[in-house]
Scaffold this motif. Structure first.
Motif, PDB file in Angstrom:
ATOM      1  N   GLN A 132      -8.673  -5.164   8.039  1.00 58.18           N
ATOM      2  CA  GLN A 132      -9.477  -4.052   8.543  1.00 58.18           C
ATOM      3  C   GLN A 132      -8.606  -2.844   8.855  1.00 58.18           C
ATOM      4  O   GLN A 132      -8.990  -1.704   8.585  1.00 58.18           O
ATOM      5  CB  GLN A 132     -10.235  -4.484   9.808  1.00 58.18           C
ATOM      6  CG  GLN A 132     -11.424  -5.392   9.542  1.00 58.18           C
ATOM      7  CD  GLN A 132     -12.604  -4.624   8.999  1.00 58.18           C
ATOM      8  OE1 GLN A 132     -12.764  -3.451   9.274  1.00 58.18           O
ATOM      9  NE2 GLN A 132     -13.438  -5.292   8.229  1.00 58.18           N
ATOM     10  N   ILE A 133      -7.425  -3.081   9.415  1.00 61.75           N
ATOM     11  CA  ILE A 133      -6.516  -1.985   9.749  1.00 61.75           C
ATOM     12  C   ILE A 133      -6.092  -1.251   8.479  1.00 61.75           C
ATOM     13  O   ILE A 133      -6.116  -0.013   8.412  1.00 61.75           O
ATOM     14  CB  ILE A 133      -5.282  -2.513  10.510  1.00 61.75           C
ATOM     15  CG1 ILE A 133      -5.715  -3.016  11.890  1.00 61.75           C
ATOM     16  CG2 ILE A 133      -4.224  -1.413  10.647  1.00 61.75           C
ATOM     17  CD1 ILE A 133      -4.620  -3.732  12.644  1.00 61.75           C
ATOM     18  N   TYR A 134      -5.695  -1.995   7.470  1.00 62.58           N
ATOM     19  CA  TYR A 134      -5.313  -1.375   6.204  1.00 62.58           C
ATOM     20  C   TYR A 134      -6.484  -0.605   5.598  1.00 62.58           C
ATOM     21  O   TYR A 134      -6.313   0.482   5.054  1.00 62.58           O
ATOM     22  CB  TYR A 134      -4.829  -2.438   5.223  1.00 62.58           C
ATOM     23  CG  TYR A 134      -3.424  -2.921   5.475  1.00 62.58           C
ATOM     24  CD1 TYR A 134      -2.325  -2.110   5.196  1.00 62.58           C
ATOM     25  CD2 TYR A 134      -3.188  -4.192   5.978  1.00 62.58           C
ATOM     26  CE1 TYR A 134      -1.029  -2.552   5.429  1.00 62.58           C
ATOM     27  CE2 TYR A 134      -1.895  -4.640   6.209  1.00 62.58           C
ATOM     28  CZ  TYR A 134      -0.822  -3.819   5.932  1.00 62.58           C
ATOM     29  OH  TYR A 134       0.455  -4.260   6.161  1.00 62.58           O
ATOM     30  N   MET A 135      -7.654  -1.197   5.696  1.00 60.80           N
ATOM     31  CA  MET A 135      -8.837  -0.592   5.095  1.00 60.80           C
ATOM     32  C   MET A 135      -9.178   0.741   5.756  1.00 60.80           C
ATOM     33  O   MET A 135      -9.490   1.729   5.091  1.00 60.80           O
ATOM     34  CB  MET A 135     -10.009  -1.558   5.234  1.00 60.80           C
ATOM     35  CG  MET A 135     -11.304  -1.082   4.629  1.00 60.80           C
ATOM     36  SD  MET A 135     -12.605  -2.287   4.902  1.00 60.80           S
ATOM     37  CE  MET A 135     -12.771  -2.241   6.689  1.00 60.80           C
ATOM     38  N   ARG A 136      -9.128   0.783   7.095  1.00 57.71           N
ATOM     39  CA  ARG A 136      -9.434   2.021   7.810  1.00 57.71           C
ATOM     40  C   ARG A 136      -8.413   3.098   7.484  1.00 57.71           C
ATOM     41  O   ARG A 136      -8.765   4.281   7.334  1.00 57.71           O
ATOM     42  CB  ARG A 136      -9.470   1.754   9.319  1.00 57.71           C
ATOM     43  CG  ARG A 136     -10.485   0.719   9.762  1.00 57.71           C
ATOM     44  CD  ARG A 136     -11.887   1.244   9.737  1.00 57.71           C
ATOM     45  NE  ARG A 136     -12.854   0.187  10.022  1.00 57.71           N
ATOM     46  CZ  ARG A 136     -14.144   0.373  10.162  1.00 57.71           C
ATOM     47  NH1 ARG A 136     -14.654   1.582  10.031  1.00 57.71           N
ATOM     48  NH2 ARG A 136     -14.969  -0.635  10.409  1.00 57.71           N
ATOM     49  N   ALA A 137      -7.163   2.718   7.368  1.00 57.20           N
ATOM     50  CA  ALA A 137      -6.124   3.683   7.013  1.00 57.20           C
ATOM     51  C   ALA A 137      -6.354   4.222   5.608  1.00 57.20           C
ATOM     52  O   ALA A 137      -6.166   5.420   5.348  1.00 57.20           O
ATOM     53  CB  ALA A 137      -4.751   3.029   7.112  1.00 57.20           C
TER      54      ALA A 137
ATOM     55  N   PHE B 274       1.032   3.060  -0.643  1.00 60.61           N
ATOM     56  CA  PHE B 274       0.148   2.020  -0.107  1.00 60.61           C
ATOM     57  C   PHE B 274       0.379   0.703  -0.849  1.00 60.61           C
ATOM     58  O   PHE B 274       0.558  -0.358  -0.246  1.00 60.61           O
ATOM     59  CB  PHE B 274      -1.297   2.476  -0.258  1.00 60.61           C
ATOM     60  CG  PHE B 274      -2.315   1.495   0.250  1.00 60.61           C
ATOM     61  CD1 PHE B 274      -2.670   1.483   1.586  1.00 60.61           C
ATOM     62  CD2 PHE B 274      -2.930   0.597  -0.608  1.00 60.61           C
ATOM     63  CE1 PHE B 274      -3.622   0.585   2.061  1.00 60.61           C
ATOM     64  CE2 PHE B 274      -3.874  -0.299  -0.150  1.00 60.61           C
ATOM     65  CZ  PHE B 274      -4.216  -0.307   1.194  1.00 60.61           C
ATOM     66  N   LEU B 275       0.389   0.778  -2.165  1.00 67.50           N
ATOM     67  CA  LEU B 275       0.577  -0.434  -2.965  1.00 67.50           C
ATOM     68  C   LEU B 275       1.979  -0.997  -2.811  1.00 67.50           C
ATOM     69  O   LEU B 275       2.162  -2.227  -2.746  1.00 67.50           O
ATOM     70  CB  LEU B 275       0.289  -0.132  -4.430  1.00 67.50           C
ATOM     71  CG  LEU B 275      -1.181   0.172  -4.746  1.00 67.50           C
ATOM     72  CD1 LEU B 275      -1.322   0.608  -6.199  1.00 67.50           C
ATOM     73  CD2 LEU B 275      -2.061  -1.036  -4.476  1.00 67.50           C
ATOM     74  N   MET B 276       2.971  -0.134  -2.736  1.00 66.74           N
ATOM     75  CA  MET B 276       4.331  -0.605  -2.524  1.00 66.74           C
ATOM     76  C   MET B 276       4.445  -1.337  -1.189  1.00 66.74           C
ATOM     77  O   MET B 276       5.089  -2.378  -1.076  1.00 66.74           O
ATOM     78  CB  MET B 276       5.321   0.565  -2.549  1.00 66.74           C
ATOM     79  CG  MET B 276       5.497   1.210  -3.903  1.00 66.74           C
ATOM     80  SD  MET B 276       6.196   0.090  -5.129  1.00 66.74           S
ATOM     81  CE  MET B 276       6.330   1.203  -6.513  1.00 66.74           C
TER      82      MET B 276
END
Length: 208
Positions: free
Chosen positions: A154-159, A188-190
């Motif tokens: 969720q944290i990654y998604m919100r960012a 982000f992917l890295m």
């Protein structure tokens, strides 16, 4: 009977896009839209029966276009291929070749996208923000060996979402804005690849 003019309809939609982007749907004023479109409120209703009808025209087919992009966000086969690769330039080449969002990243900067994610409360599009999160979740989960870390995802998604809104609002879909989105996607992917154990990529990034 008044003949409806295509140019006036397009002007109303153009002005409404800016009004809703700035104030959100609930606070957008039909009177302001009419005034800025150089028409009257009464004439505006000759073109659109309601404010939500104008919103629908503004949004167009953007939900379907975004859905398609998000569903293809990061094919798992490509992630596995990048996980095996230790050369940073080869990883970037794989991203450019295989990940649609890097090629079509301008969609995330469109005003319609920002309106969908920020300004549609109380309309039939109110669902889309959570829908966007759900689609991101389905793709982000492929990065994680531990599939139960829902809070972390969720944290990654919100960012992920916040970054596109910020870039879209500050730079729009200008060449510089698109460049910034592509740079963000790569970082982000890295970061996700490093999190899942490809530390040699991170070392090379720090040395560049």
């Amino acid at each position: 009977m008044q003949i409806l003019k295509k140019e006036m309809r397009e002007e109303i939609v153009s002005v409404a896009r800016e009004e809703i982007l700035e104030y959100g749907y609930q606070n957008a004023s039909l009177r302001n839209i009419a005034k800025k479109a150089h028409t009257t409120l009464g004439n505006l209703y000759n073109y659109f029966e309601s404010k939500e009808a104008i919103l629908s025209e503004v949004i167009g087919d953007m939900p379907e276009r975004l859905d398609q992009l998000l569903l293809e966000l990061v094919p798992e086969s490509i992630i596995k291929e990048m996980m095996k690769e230790k050369d940073i330039q080869k990883v970037e080449a794989l991203m450019e070749k295989n990940i649609p969002q890097i090629k079509n990243s301008h969609l995330f900067l469109q005003k319609e996208t920002i309106i969908l994610l920020e300004g549609c409360e109380g309309t039939k599009y109110a669902y889309y923000r959570e829908h966007f999160y759900d689609l991101c979740n389905k793709n982000l989960i492929t990065y994680f060996k531990d599939k139960d870390k829902k809070q972390e995802i969720q944290i990654y998604m919100r960012a992920f979402e916040a970054a596109f809104i910020y870039i879209g609002k500050t730079l729009g879909d200008s060449p510089h804005g698109i460049k910034q989105v592509r740079s963000y996607l790569k970082l982000f992917l890295m970061g996700m690849l490093y999190r899942e154990g490809n530390s040699k990529i991170s070392i090379k990034m720090r040395n560049n």
